[in-house]
Write an enzyme that holds these catalytic residues in place. Structure first.
Site, PDB file in Angstrom:
ATOM      1  N   GLU A  11      36.123  46.050  27.933  1.00 40.00           N
ATOM      2  CA  GLU A  11      36.514  45.538  26.621  1.00 40.00           C
ATOM      3  C   GLU A  11      37.761  44.668  26.799  1.00 40.00           C
ATOM      4  OE1 GLU A  11      36.747  47.223  22.053  1.00 40.00           O
ATOM      5  OE2 GLU A  11      36.152  48.519  23.710  1.00 40.00           O
ATOM      6  N   GLU A  21      43.353  56.483  22.121  1.00 38.21           N
ATOM      7  CA  GLU A  21      42.553  55.830  21.090  1.00 38.21           C
ATOM      8  C   GLU A  21      42.172  56.802  19.982  1.00 38.21           C
ATOM      9  OE1 GLU A  21      38.557  53.023  20.915  1.00 38.21           O
ATOM     10  OE2 GLU A  21      38.820  54.400  22.596  1.00 38.21           O
TER      11      GLU A  21
END
Length: 906
Positions: free
Chosen positions: A487, A758
């Site tokens: 990502e 996260e």
């Protein structure tokens, strides 16, 4: 003897007077110290004042600019004359047009509020870049050979002769892909992953380097290595992940030499250059790098190397219209880490623990046989059994492979990739793994450190370190969401929620200025904002809280840095985003489109009693619609755009009216009835004054229903404690801050985290993992609590009536059982600090205010109203204006200086 004493006394008095006089220091231009390659044609000067005295203000300044340091006293390029002004930040150049590639020197002196002039500052300089495409004499070149399937990194080289004495030499370099350059075998500059990541087809940055000292008389050689980088590596997802910006890999290089006799010479990239491949056989952002030392071309960047077998480079017709100078600080090497543990896992893997989740790579040394193959794999965590865990990297291999040429000690490190890791697994290493042979190196953008924070609570201090390392790991030329999996993209929502925290930790002005220009470049014609910047995800965009980055960061930059130009440059983008939301609205309700909502909020599996904190996505969208409209109004007023201010004020009123009708009950509850719903409604002033306190009370009731835990996600969390403090619930904010069980900020700390996760429960209490497809252990969004710690707990803030810390507000809110908290912040004017301590039933409160600013200080009270400054009553301090008591504070107004307040704390 008496004469000697009198002479000594006179000298001492003169020295003391000179030390007491205001001094000018820390000169920067466009927030950069002595930059090379600036293409801002009306750059802005900033400086700081230094004086041991209190209440020092600037009343006037004079700037002079010259082509030569020898003529700087004449100011022959520009002399501002004495300007009556207290402005010492972002003062614009107002002289003759600046020349392409020209170097300029500048000085400044000031007059203080006693009428005394400072000495002239030490000279600073800047050098202009290449201001128009025609200034580029170089041609784009591509390799003259056919690439192999692994796309080995190409090498380019050029030799040239020089027989004159050199005055100066500047190299201008950029690439399709990434580059590393050498001159005569020595690396050019200390930046990595250049030219950085921008929206390449619209904006491609080049770098400028002073290489005067790298050239020599006689034969010289230039060598440049290219890597795929962001330009044509795998990025994001989908079938067409490769070649996001183009299939080519190309170089543009120009070396401009000026000799002492005034003549010039340019060495430029063209078809006379040679190309080949070398040791770097494979290099991809997500997957890592393969270096085969047997393929190394020894001495290839030195004069005299035999390149007869190399292929001539080919000229390519790529645009130079997209070229621009580098706005932000480049990526550089920073901290290094040695192994804290080398061990074998239960699965038999050889693993090294560096003790810190970081972003960068490992430098290793090895001695073995020719062809020995060492594989280094990277991971953030170990699994429950203690084995190496990489499932959360998804398809990213994050693996470097080194092949030895043999028979001597060799040193390896990557060039055009990076990894997010704490642990490495080493396979095929010839010999025992010992600490001396492995060093982890942190890479991140070379922004100046700005702030610090510490407290009496060690867990909070570790949280602060985790926030810092979350920033470092994800501020690698663009603000990324995470640095380890497949990502590593510039997610807009993550950036906007963390922005204020980031500005306290690092000087992010130029970093975000550059990124915002890519945002404008990639903004869709509809006004919608892509989910990631630079946009490599196609047509997706327009999500509430993500797209609002277009208004939130420009306005926050103005508040933080006092930079009005960012509003001027971004206003059309801000307006287009608000207009997009309007186009998606019906009856002033933004109730269309796909939204991420309160991303990763607290949720419960098999939720039969409604414990999951689900906030209606269109409720959230309406709040951000109003907030962005308010920020657009603010910007319009600052820029004198009265028509726009009037138009959007009317729109804002309609948006809020529609919100009240659609999303609140008659009794004042929100329809979602979640923590995030109340936080957004209160923070964005969606409710009339009469409804706000009851909404705050409902928020606190909700928190208590979750046993004093937060339940917010990415969009609610940044504002949660701010709202609680604003409405009289600082005690609840401290309770949430200090909560140690899931979900909380300290739960990951207790689980051994060294960065921000996260998810609130990336590792569950039983040591199992959350969903591997989305479980980063270095993801800074929840680190936004830092903003509350710095601005509320320590109390350092700017007054919005005079942004950029020209006027300062220091108002700490003490609680949570803390006995000490301290923060420092380097403003554009100098050091600002607040440090409070509870000791022997006394409050000690130290404050430093930088020169050329003023401050309102709120001294916390508990019990007695008597406040001392440096042990004396406030009435005895002539430099302090006493305002009086205000609730639980004693309020004073001060100028610059160092102050120590004390009061009873019983």
């Amino acid at each position: 003897m008496k004469k000697v004493f009198l002479l000594f006394l006179a000298l001492s008095t003169g020295i003391s007077a000179a030390l007491a006089q205001v001094q000018v220091q820390h000169l920067v231009i466009e927030n950069l110290s002595n930059p090379i390659g600036l293409d801002v044609t009306n750059p802005r000067f900033s400086w700081q004042l230094s004086s041991p005295k209190r209440n020092v203000l600037q009343t006037a300044y004079e700037i002079r600019v010259a082509n030569d340091i020898k003529t700087i006293s004449k100011g022959d390029v520009w002399n501002s004359g004495k300007i009556i002004s207290d402005q010492s930040v972002l003062v614009p150049y107002n002289g003759a047009a600046l020349g392409s590639g020209k170097k300029y020197y500048w000085q400044v002196r000031v007059w203080d509020n006693t009428g005394k002039a400072s000495a002239w500052s030490a000279p600073a300089y800047w050098q202009m870049g290449l201001l128009k495409p025609a200034d580029w004499k170089a041609s784009w070149i591509v390799p003259g050979f056919e690439e192999d399937s692994l796309r080995a990194s190409p090498l380019f080289r050029k030799e040239f002769s020089n027989n004159k004495k050199i005055r100066s030499a500047v190299a201008y370099i950029t690439a399709h892909g990434l580059y590393e350059a050498q001159i005569n075998g020595k690396r050019v500059g200390d930046a990595y992953l250049t030219p950085g990541w921008t929206s390449y087809n619209k904006r491609l940055q080049y770098q400028a380097y002073d290489v005067t000292d790298q050239l020599k008389a006689g034969n010289n050689a230039i060598g440049v290595t290219l890597g795929n980088g962001w330009y044509r590596s795998d990025l994001a997802w989908g079938k067409e992940k490769n070649n996001r910006y183009g299939k080519d890999i190309a170089l543009l290089f120009q070396l401009d030499i000026t000799f002492t006799d005034g003549t010039t010479q340019s060495i430029v990239s063209d078809e006379s250059w040679k190309s080949a491949t070398g040791a770097i056989r494979y290099s991809e952002v997500y997957h890592g790098e393969t270096i085969d030392a047997r393929q190394e071309k020894k001495g290839w960047a030195m004069a005299g190397y035999d390149d007869a077998a190399w292929s001539p480079a080919k000229r390519a017709e790529f645009s130079k219209d997209v070229l621009l100078a580098t706005y932000n600080e480049p990526v550089k090497k920073h901290e290094t880490f040695k192994p804290v543990r080398i061990f074998k896992t239960p699965a038999g893997e050889q693993v090294i623990d560096f003790g810190q989740n970081l972003v960068g790579w490992v430098v290793l040394k090895a001695k073995g046989k020719e062809g020995d193959r060492i594989t280094v794999s990277h991971a953030e965590v170990l699994d429950k059994a203690g084995n190496f865990y990489t499932e959360n990297l998804r398809v990213a291999k994050a693996q470097d492979i080194y092949i030895l040429k043999g028979n001597e000690e060799e040193t390896f490190e990557p060039h055009f990739t990076w990894h997010g890791f704490r642990f490495i697994k080493v396979e095929g290493y010839p010999g025992e793994l010992i600490p001396e042979n492995f060093t982890a190196v942190a890479l991140y953008s070379d922004m100046r450190p700005a702030g610090s924070f510490t407290s009496s609570n060690n867990l909070i201090n570790q949280l602060q370190r985790n926030i810092e390392w979350g920033l470092k790991g994800n501020f690698l030329d663009v603000p990324t969401d995470c640095p380890q999996r497949d990502e590593r993209l510039g997610w807009t929502g993550d950036a906007q929620v963390f922005f204020r925290t980031a500005t306290f930790l690092q000087d992010c002005n130029n970093f975000f200025n550059k990124w915002l220009k890519d945002l404008s470049a990639d903004q869709f014609a509809s006004g919608s904002i892509p989910h990631v910047i630079p946009n490599v995800m196609g047509n997706g965009g327009g999500s509430a809280g993500w797209g609002d980055v277009a208004t939130i960061i420009p306005w926050s930059m103005y508040i933080t840095y006092g930079d009005k130009r960012v509003l001027e440059e971004q206003f059309s983008s801000m307006k287009a985003w608000v207009d997009y939301m309007t186009s998606q609205s019906t009856n002033d309700l933004w109730n269309k489109g796909n939204h991420y909502g309160d991303w990763l909020f607290y949720s419960v599996n098999n939720d039969r009693d409604g414990r999951s904190a689900i906030t209606d996505k269109y409720f959230i969208a309406q709040c951000f619609y109003a907030h962005s409209t308010q920020l657009l109004i603010n910007a319009a007023r600052i820029l004198g755009k009265t028509e726009e201010a009037t138009k959007y004020t009317a729109l804002l009123n309609r948006i809020k009216d529609a919100f009240l009708k659609e999303y609140t009950t008659l009794n004042g509850a929100t329809t979602s009835n979640t923590q995030t719903s109340y936080v957004l409604a209160l923070h964005f002033d969606m409710l009339p004054e009469s409804m706000r306190q009851q909404a705050a009370d409902r928020l606190v009731k909700n928190i208590k229903q979750y046993n004093n835990h937060l339940s917010t996600g990415f969009l609610g969390t940044p504002y949660l404690c701010h709202v609680l403090s604003r409405f009289g619930y600082t005690d609840v904010a401290y309770t949430l801050l200090l909560q140690e069980s899931y979900p909380s900020w300290l739960y990951p700390v207790k689980m051994g985290a060294t960065t921000i996760w996260e998810r609130w429960d990336g590792i569950r209490p039983d040591s199992t993992f959350q969903t591997a497809t989305m479980n980063s252990f270095n993801h800074y969004a929840y680190g936004a609590i830092g903003d509350w710690m710095y601005r509320v707990m320590a109390g350092l803030d700017t007054d919005e009536e005079a942004v950029g810390y020209k006027k300062i507000r220091v108002q700490p809110k003490i609680g949570g059982g803390f006995t000490q908290a301290a923060a420092t912040y380097t403003t554009r004017y100098g050091k600002l600090s607040s440090a409070w301590k509870i000791e022997n039933e006394r409050l000690l409160f130290d404050v430093t205010i930088p020169a050329n600013t003023t401050a309102t200080i709120y001294i916390p009270l508990k019990g007695s109203d008597e406040v001392l400054e440096n042990g004396n009553p406030l009435s005895a301090a002539k430099e302090i204006e006493v305002v009086g008591k205000e609730k639980e504070y004693y309020v004073v107004k001060v100028g610059s200086g160092v102050y120590r307040f004390s009061a009873n704390w019983k």
